[in-house]
Design a protein around this motif. Structure first.
Motif, short mmCIF file in Angstrom:
data_model
loop_
_atom_site.label_atom_id
_atom_site.label_comp_id
_atom_site.label_asym_id
_atom_site.label_seq_id
_atom_site.Cartn_x
_atom_site.Cartn_y
_atom_site.Cartn_z
N PRO A 153 0.87 -1.25 -0.08
CA PRO A 153 -0.05 0.01 0.13
C PRO A 153 0.77 1.27 0.04
O PRO A 153 1.79 1.36 0.75
CB PRO A 153 -0.94 -0.04 1.45
N CYS A 154 0.52 2.30 -0.96
CA CYS A 154 1.52 3.22 -0.94
C CYS A 154 0.86 4.42 -1.75
O CYS A 154 -0.18 4.25 -2.24
CB CYS A 154 2.85 2.91 -1.66
N VAL A 155 1.41 5.70 -1.91
CA VAL A 155 1.19 6.47 -2.71
C VAL A 155 2.04 6.58 -3.91
O VAL A 155 3.44 6.61 -3.75
CB VAL A 155 1.19 8.00 -1.91
N PHE A 156 1.70 6.14 -5.00
CA PHE A 156 2.27 5.61 -6.22
C PHE A 156 3.34 6.81 -6.79
O PHE A 156 2.70 8.12 -6.92
CB PHE A 156 1.73 5.27 -7.45
N GLY A 157 4.42 6.53 -6.95
CA GLY A 157 5.64 7.66 -7.47
C GLY A 157 5.98 7.18 -8.83
O GLY A 157 5.53 7.67 -9.73
N GLU A 158 7.11 6.27 -8.84
CA GLU A 158 7.51 5.90 -10.33
C GLU A 158 7.91 4.56 -10.33
O GLU A 158 8.35 3.94 -9.42
CB GLU A 158 8.50 6.88 -10.90
N PHE A 159 8.40 4.13 -11.80
CA PHE A 159 9.13 2.88 -12.01
C PHE A 159 10.41 3.28 -12.37
O PHE A 159 10.85 4.29 -12.58
CB PHE A 159 8.62 2.19 -13.21
N SER A 160 11.34 2.18 -12.21
CA SER A 160 12.78 2.41 -12.51
C SER A 160 13.27 1.12 -13.03
O SER A 160 12.61 -0.01 -12.74
CB SER A 160 13.84 2.93 -11.71
N GLY A 161 14.26 1.20 -14.01
CA GLY A 161 14.98 0.03 -14.36
C GLY A 161 14.39 -0.70 -15.57
O GLY A 161 14.91 -1.67 -16.01
N TYR A 162 13.42 -0.24 -16.02
CA TYR A 162 12.62 -0.82 -17.33
C TYR A 162 13.20 -0.33 -18.76
O TYR A 162 12.90 -1.39 -19.58
CB TYR A 162 11.06 -0.94 -17.04
N GLU A 163 13.67 0.55 -18.93
CA GLU A 163 14.10 1.42 -19.87
C GLU A 163 15.17 0.41 -20.49
O GLU A 163 15.10 -0.15 -21.66
CB GLU A 163 14.47 2.66 -19.94
N GLU A 164 15.96 -0.07 -19.59
CA GLU A 164 17.07 -0.89 -20.06
C GLU A 164 16.59 -2.07 -20.43
O GLU A 164 17.13 -2.82 -21.47
CB GLU A 164 18.34 -1.05 -18.92
N LEU A 165 15.74 -2.71 -19.90
CA LEU A 165 15.25 -4.02 -20.28
C LEU A 165 14.30 -4.26 -21.51
O LEU A 165 14.45 -4.88 -22.53
CB LEU A 165 14.00 -4.50 -19.22
N VAL A 166 13.84 -2.59 -21.94
CA VAL A 166 13.20 -2.64 -23.32
C VAL A 166 14.25 -2.53 -24.22
O VAL A 166 14.37 -3.17 -25.36
CB VAL A 166 12.38 -1.29 -23.21
N ASN A 167 15.35 -1.67 -23.84
CA ASN A 167 16.54 -1.67 -24.97
C ASN A 167 17.24 -2.85 -25.16
O ASN A 167 17.67 -3.22 -26.09
CB ASN A 167 17.36 -0.59 -24.35
N THR A 168 17.56 -3.73 -24.17
CA THR A 168 17.98 -4.92 -24.30
C THR A 168 17.00 -6.08 -24.97
O THR A 168 17.61 -7.30 -24.76
CB THR A 168 18.89 -5.55 -22.98
N GLY A 169 15.84 -5.86 -25.10
CA GLY A 169 15.00 -6.96 -25.46
C GLY A 169 14.43 -7.65 -24.67
O GLY A 169 13.96 -9.06 -24.97
N VAL A 170 14.57 -7.48 -23.19
CA VAL A 170 14.14 -8.62 -22.39
C VAL A 170 12.54 -8.48 -22.10
O VAL A 170 12.12 -9.21 -22.31
CB VAL A 170 14.90 -8.18 -20.75
N ILE A 171 12.10 -7.28 -22.15
CA ILE A 171 10.76 -6.95 -22.30
C ILE A 171 10.32 -6.19 -23.73
O ILE A 171 11.16 -5.42 -24.20
CB ILE A 171 9.95 -6.28 -21.02
#
Ligand SMILES: Nc1ncnc2c1ncn2[C@@H]1O[C@H](COP(=O)(O)OP(=O)(O)OP(=O)(O)O)[C@@H](O)[C@H]1O
Ligand SMILES: [Mg+2]
Length: 416
Positions: free
Chosen positions: A332-350
């Motif tokens: 439970p939280c007040v949502f802030g942000e994501f991190s770490g996913y841009e690299e996963l997109v760039n490297t084709g993981v996601i």
């Protein structure tokens, strides 16, 4: 004459969920002025729409008032059960196009009416009882374990597996409280794999467009029934697919459905198939996008044509890859942000990560679909590589609350 009369035709979109961004964009391309009705201040689809009315989509008379006031030509929702009911209600009141009657919309969304009609028409579904109150409730010799659920709810809210009378009493109490009409269902729990099926019904014939296996979160003893994501296409037999097609056609007959998308939730165990429930609509979340990536079919286009009463034309191909969409939940939280996913997109993981919440939005404690903060998609030609990619992504992605505290629930996944 209305002050709006010389403008574009108005389409009212009920519910600002993520897939409705695509719906709104499509409606704009078709020349509509789009008005979003959503109770929240900042729903995902708000920015896509021309206007936003902050009203509840459950308030049917309010939506009639808005539609009448704006001389709407279409009131639509493509992937939210209760909003579909409102759309059909308003359409009937104002003489607008709709995929089916208001009465049918109730039968295909209320779990009690749906179960009753399925049983009457020989659609394979587990034995059940419909409960209106706790006092002296009768479970009519159902075999444990049973599934307990509110009759009119969705997103697996209040759905629990009960293994004995004590659990049954507790979960039933909860389910009745969650239900807006104070009604619940108890039904025999079916063991097997949960297979979701997306079909289109045209001329009473079903085309099975896509199948997926829904996998549940690992929940440390709490018998919640929420899913961590889906694996597309499901690893089922051709015999299963033929049987699912026939069941979809039987449902279409029994519920008087035609020229509409139809999605089914089933439990498949060998050749045995049980329908948990179905919706005469397309799925929410990532469904439309995965279906398009897999099969080339724009299912939102199909859903709009269904609402407009245009004979459906559609083309699709068999899936060539494996995909999985994995939902992200937080403490439970007040949502802030994501991190770490841009690299996963760039490297084709996601393939991508979709963010479902705006910064500053409060996220509740329950693992439920309205508390999902996002989802990512992985793709592979090999199923094993798909699992590896998911594991890497779960490790690398982080979610922070508004004060920079890491809040992503990484303990609920089990993959492979
Ligand atoms: N009879 C059953 N046997 C086995 N599992 C069941 C049964 N009924 C429900 N479930 C499990 O509970 C989940 C939620 O049930 P159901 O679809 O009826 O509720 P819902 O509120 O519509 O949830 P959702 O929006 O996730 O579909 C199902 O996806 C399934 O995993
Ligand atoms: Mg359901």
């Amino acid at each position: 004459m209305s002050k709006y009369s010389n403008e574009k035709p108005v389409a009212i979109v009920l519910g600002g969920t993520f897939p409705h961004i695509k719906l709104i964009e499509n409606l704009k391309k078709r020349g509509y002025c789009t008005i979003l009705v959503d109770y929240y201040e900042n729903p995902s689809a708000k920015m896509a729409a021309d206007e936003h009315y902050q009203e509840s989509t459950l308030d049917m008379d309010k939506v009639v008032e808005i539609a009448r006031g704006r001389d709407a030509k279409l009131v639509i929702s493509t992937c939210i059960d209760q909003a579909n009911v409102t759309a059909c209600y308003v359409a009937e009141k104002l003489g607008l196009p709709a995929p089916y009657s208001y009465e049918t919309s109730l039968a295909v969304t209320n779990k009690g009416i749906m179960k009753d009609c399925m049983v009457q028409n020989g659609i394979p579904t587990s034995k059940y009882v419909f409960i209106k109150d706790l006092s002296g409730f009768e479970y009519a010799g159902l075999k444990f374990p049973v599934a307990v659920k509110p009759a009119d709810s969705n997103s697996s809210k209040g759905v629990r597996k009960a293994c004995d009378l004590d659990e049954l009493g507790r979960f039933l109490d909860e389910a009745l409280k969650i239900s807006r009409t104070n009604e619940a269902i108890i039904e025999e729990y079916k063991e097997g794999r949960e297979i979701g099926v997306d079909c289109v019904i045209k001329d009473k014939k079903a085309s099975v467009i896509m199948t997926r296996e829904r996998r549940k979160v690992v929940s440390n003893g709490d018998p919640i029934q929420q899913i961590q994501g889906s694996f597309w296409p499901a690893d089922i037999t051709q015999r299963n697919i033929v049987a699912l097609k026939r069941i979809a056609e039987d449902i279409a007959d029994a519920f008087n459905l035609d020229n509409t998308p139809l999605m089914m939730q089933t439990i498949v165990n060998g050749d045995d198939i049980n329908v948990i429930e179905f919706g005469a609509r397309i799925g929410g979340g990532e469904n439309y996008q995965i279906i398009e990536l897999h099969t080339g079919l724009d299912i939102i286009e199909v859903a709009i044509d269904s609402f407009l009463g245009c004979p459906l034309t559609f083309d699709y191909k068999a899936p060539a890859n494996f995909y999985a969409d994995i939902y992200l939940y937080t403490e439970p939280c007040v949502f802030g942000e994501f991190s770490g996913y841009e690299e996963l997109v760039n490297t084709g993981v996601i393939e991508y990560l979709h963010v479902y919440k705006a910064r500053g939005v409060e996220v509740g404690a329950e693992i439920s679909s309205n508390n999902r903060v996002g989802a990512f998609l992985v793709k592979s030609e090999q199923i094993d590589e798909l699992y590896e990619k998911i594991n890497i992504a779960i490790q690398k992605i982080e979610t922070f609350d508004i004060n920079g505290r890491p809040v992503l629930r990484k303990d609920i996944y089990c993959c492979g």
